[in-house]
Scaffold this motif. Structure first.
Motif, PDB file in Angstrom:
ATOM      1  N   LYS A  68       0.828  -1.197   0.000  1.00 14.82           N
ATOM      2  CA  LYS A  68       0.000   0.000   0.000  1.00 14.82           C
ATOM      3  C   LYS A  68       0.871   1.259   0.000  1.00 14.82           C
ATOM      4  N   GLY A  69       0.544   2.177  -0.902  1.00 19.38           N
ATOM      5  CA  GLY A  69       1.249   3.450  -0.925  1.00 19.38           C
ATOM      6  C   GLY A  69       2.519   3.481  -1.750  1.00 19.38           C
ATOM      7  N   ASN A  70       2.935   2.335  -2.301  1.00 24.15           N
ATOM      8  CA  ASN A  70       4.164   2.312  -3.106  1.00 24.15           C
ATOM      9  C   ASN A  70       3.814   2.693  -4.550  1.00 24.15           C
ATOM     10  N   HIS A  71       3.446   3.967  -4.739  1.00 26.44           N
ATOM     11  CA  HIS A  71       2.938   4.429  -6.027  1.00 26.44           C
ATOM     12  C   HIS A  71       4.020   4.436  -7.095  1.00 26.44           C
ATOM     13  N   GLU A  72       5.253   4.705  -6.715  1.00 24.95           N
ATOM     14  CA  GLU A  72       6.339   4.757  -7.700  1.00 24.95           C
ATOM     15  C   GLU A  72       6.552   3.397  -8.357  1.00 24.95           C
ATOM     16  N   LEU A  73       6.615   2.342  -7.538  1.00 23.21           N
ATOM     17  CA  LEU A  73       6.796   0.998  -8.088  1.00 23.21           C
ATOM     18  C   LEU A  73       5.571   0.585  -8.897  1.00 23.21           C
ATOM     19  N   LEU A  74       4.383   0.895  -8.385  1.00 21.43           N
ATOM     20  CA  LEU A  74       3.154   0.523  -9.083  1.00 21.43           C
ATOM     21  C   LEU A  74       3.090   1.182 -10.461  1.00 21.43           C
ATOM     22  N   SER A  75       3.479   2.444 -10.539  1.00 20.27           N
ATOM     23  CA  SER A  75       3.473   3.158 -11.820  1.00 20.27           C
ATOM     24  C   SER A  75       4.455   2.527 -12.798  1.00 20.27           C
ATOM     25  N   SER A  76       5.633   2.164 -12.295  1.00 16.66           N
ATOM     26  CA  SER A  76       6.640   1.537 -13.163  1.00 16.66           C
ATOM     27  C   SER A  76       6.159   0.185 -13.677  1.00 16.66           C
ATOM     28  N   ILE A  77       5.504  -0.597 -12.800  1.00 18.83           N
ATOM     29  CA  ILE A  77       4.986  -1.909 -13.194  1.00 18.83           C
ATOM     30  C   ILE A  77       3.918  -1.749 -14.278  1.00 18.83           C
ATOM     31  N   ASN A  78       3.027  -0.785 -14.098  1.00 14.37           N
ATOM     32  CA  ASN A  78       1.973  -0.574 -15.092  1.00 14.37           C
ATOM     33  C   ASN A  78       2.552  -0.151 -16.440  1.00 14.37           C
ATOM     34  N   GLN A  79       3.601   0.650 -16.424  1.00 17.57           N
ATOM     35  CA  GLN A  79       4.257   1.037 -17.672  1.00 17.57           C
ATOM     36  C   GLN A  79       4.871  -0.168 -18.371  1.00 17.57           C
ATOM     37  N   THR A  80       5.477  -1.047 -17.591  1.00 18.08           N
ATOM     38  CA  THR A  80       6.059  -2.269 -18.175  1.00 18.08           C
ATOM     39  C   THR A  80       4.973  -3.153 -18.759  1.00 18.08           C
ATOM     40  N   LEU A  81       3.879  -3.327 -18.033  1.00 11.62           N
ATOM     41  CA  LEU A  81       2.782  -4.162 -18.522  1.00 11.62           C
ATOM     42  C   LEU A  81       2.190  -3.585 -19.800  1.00 11.62           C
ATOM     43  N   GLU A  82       2.063  -2.258 -19.868  1.00 10.83           N
ATOM     44  CA  GLU A  82       1.534  -1.625 -21.070  1.00 10.83           C
ATOM     45  C   GLU A  82       2.430  -1.910 -22.272  1.00 10.83           C
ATOM     46  N   ARG A  83       3.746  -1.859 -22.048  1.00 13.45           N
ATOM     47  CA  ARG A  83       4.701  -2.154 -23.134  1.00 13.45           C
ATOM     48  C   ARG A  83       4.602  -3.605 -23.577  1.00 13.45           C
ATOM     49  N   LEU A  84       4.505  -4.516 -22.595  1.00 13.24           N
ATOM     50  CA  LEU A  84       4.442  -5.942 -22.925  1.00 13.24           C
ATOM     51  C   LEU A  84       3.163  -6.277 -23.688  1.00 13.24           C
ATOM     52  N   LYS A  85       2.049  -5.664 -23.291  1.00 15.37           N
ATOM     53  CA  LYS A  85       0.785  -5.908 -23.997  1.00 15.37           C
ATOM     54  C   LYS A  85       0.843  -5.348 -25.413  1.00 15.37           C
ATOM     55  N   LYS A  86       1.391  -4.172 -25.556  1.00  9.66           N
ATOM     56  CA  LYS A  86       1.479  -3.526 -26.868  1.00  9.66           C
ATOM     57  C   LYS A  86       2.295  -4.354 -27.845  1.00  9.66           C
ATOM     58  N   ASP A  87       3.369  -4.972 -27.345  1.00  5.76           N
ATOM     59  CA  ASP A  87       4.251  -5.778 -28.199  1.00  5.76           C
ATOM     60  C   ASP A  87       3.843  -7.254 -28.249  1.00  5.76           C
TER      61      ASP A  87
END
Length: 480
Positions: free
Chosen positions: A221-240
């Motif tokens: 809870k509250g680890n927004h920096e890591l969560l944002s980075s994970i979501n960016q990685t997932l977005e890249r993986l889905k796109k590719d």
């Protein structure tokens, strides 16, 4: 005597701190720790690659991409599925990927990423019985096996009259099905196809559904920096389209696992490296638990016999509380709950501390009985010869007491070796942990456990014989 006990207890804490600092030799190198339960092929599972036991799976590939985008080294921590949330909330792991559904209950404890995969549920039954469970209505009143704390458990609980059996490991559930203890097992389709024995099991036409069958990555809870980075990685993986690629590769890798047809001794010899590693950890934890339990137990016994009421009350309370609660509960309190007070131990430290504290409570009463069993006249005779009470206790009473209670002490040592197996629940690579790895990676339900039982028997049998020899030598000295 009191000074030596104090030195021993100080040494105890020093060893625990040393055990925790060994793993931090990397210093400033950036790392990120993944928590997973590697018994869920093709998501995450153990496989021997180039002679090395390796955790693989498409969840692991996603974790590697997350670590790469963060510029960090990925460290994988394998534990039981229902221990993942405590591992995460206590700060022992940074994020969790293990085929986990972002349910509302879990969202109250941790934050979740965007979904990265949608699951299809299936029902596994014994061959010849599929006609009984081809519909969801057919499962009403049945004994249904599910993985503990999973979405399948929620599905099963919603089936009218179902008797739900929840276990930690998928191999355990399939063994329950094969032995007739459950009628069906709910699992995801890729999990079912990968893990089930196709000679004796079959997937029915029943289609379980759930409100939330998507998987996401958990962070504190509250680890927004890591969560944002994970979501960016997932977005890249889905796109590719890389996630589907990871799924296909992991499924092929899991399908390549073969079932060994070995007897117990052949199984041990083939996988001896796993068991030798487990023996090392078991002996380390048991030995230190025995040594520090002995020292602490003697110290508490003397407190228990003190004439100072407060000291005696503290010792009595400690003994009653420890003896009145299960060791597994004590292990979880030490390993997980104390982290809420910024008191954090490594798995090895927690294992040693739990065994020591638990054993000390039992040994304290054994020591007290032995000391009180020595004729009080000997203490009075020693005092009349000019000895202090401490000298008389050290040179006269304790040697006789220990000699008299040696069989009981030996029995406690044997119990510690066996009960050290609980440390596998928190990820210590002991004998039981290695046996569970082999159960998942070889599809062998019994051989890994039979070999583990044989090793525990050998260890305890040898210890019992050595203690017997020591006891006979002490008895022989009395007859001279």
């Amino acid at each position: 005597m009191r000074n030596k006990l104090t030195i021993g207890l100080t040494l105890f804490m020093a060893v625990l701190l040393m055990m925790g600092s060994i793993v931090q030799a990397e210093g400033e190198k950036k790392t990120i720790i993944l928590g997973t339960s590697a018994d869920y092929a093709p998501y995450e599972f153990h496989k021997e690659i180039d002679g090395v036991d390796t955790i693989v799976g498409f969840d692991i590939e996603i974790a590697k991409e997350i670590a790469k985008d963060l510029g960090a080294e990925l460290i994988i921590k394998d534990t039981s599925f229902d221990a993942l949330l405590p591992e995460l909330t206590s700060g022992r792991v940074d994020f969790v990927i293990s085929g986990m559904n972002p349910t509302e209950e879990r969202r109250r404890s941790i934050d979740f990423s965007d979904p990265y995969y949608a699951a299809e549920q299936s029902v596994i039954v014994r061959k010849g019985e599929e006609h009984l469970y081809n519909t969801m209505e057919g499962l009403e009143g049945a004994r249904i096996g599910v993985q503990k704390s999973s979405i399948q458990e929620n599905i099963a609980k919603g089936i009218p009259g179902a008797n739900v059996v929840a276990l930690d490991k998928i191999p355990d559930l399939l063994l329950q099905l094969e032995s007739g203890r459950v009628d069906a097992v709910l699992a995801e389709y890729p999990i079912a196809r990968t893990n089930m024995n196709e000679e004796t099991m079959v997937i029915t036409d029943a289609k379980p559904t759930a409100e939330n069958d998507e998987y996401a990555i958990g962070v504190r809870k509250g680890n927004h920096e890591l969560l944002s980075s994970i979501n960016q990685t997932l977005e890249r993986l889905k796109k590719d389209n890389l996630i589907e690629k990871f799924v296909d590769e992991a499924s092929d890798l899991a399908a390549g696992r073969t079932k060994d047809s070995l007897n117990m001794f052949e199984f041990f010899w083939k996988y001896r490296d796993y068991y030798m590693k487990g023996i090392q950890f078991t002996l380390l934890i048991s030995a230190l638990g025995v040594v520090f339990g002995f020292i602490l137990g003697l110290f508490i016994a003397l407190m228990r016999m003190s004439k100072v009421k407060v000291v005696k009350l503290l010792a009595t309370t400690y003994i009653e509380v420890v003896r009145g609660t299960p060791m597994l509960v004590q292990l979880f309190i030490i390993h997980y709950s104390l982290s809420a007070f910024n008191i954090t131990f490594t798995p090895i430290q927690s294992g040693i501390l739990t065994l020591s504290l638990n054993s000390a409570a039992y040994l304290a009463e054994i020591f007290r009985a032995g000391i009180q069993g020595v004729d009080r006249g000997q203490l009075e005779a020693a005092r009349s010869l000019g000895m202090t009470k401490r000298q008389a206790m050290r040179h006269i009473v304790l040697p006789q007491a220990i000699k008299g209670i040696l069989p009981a002490i030996g029995n406690e040592f044997v119990v510690i070796i066996k009960e050290s197996s609980i440390v596998s629940f928190i990820g210590v690579y002991d004998i039981m942990y290695q046996a569970q790895i082999l159960r998942g990676s070889t599809f062998a339900p019994l051989n890994p456990l039979l070999v583990a039982a044989m090793i525990y028997f050998i260890l305890t049998f040898v210890l019992s014989k050595l203690l017997g020899v020591w006891e006979r030598k002490l008895s022989a000295s009395d007859n001279r």
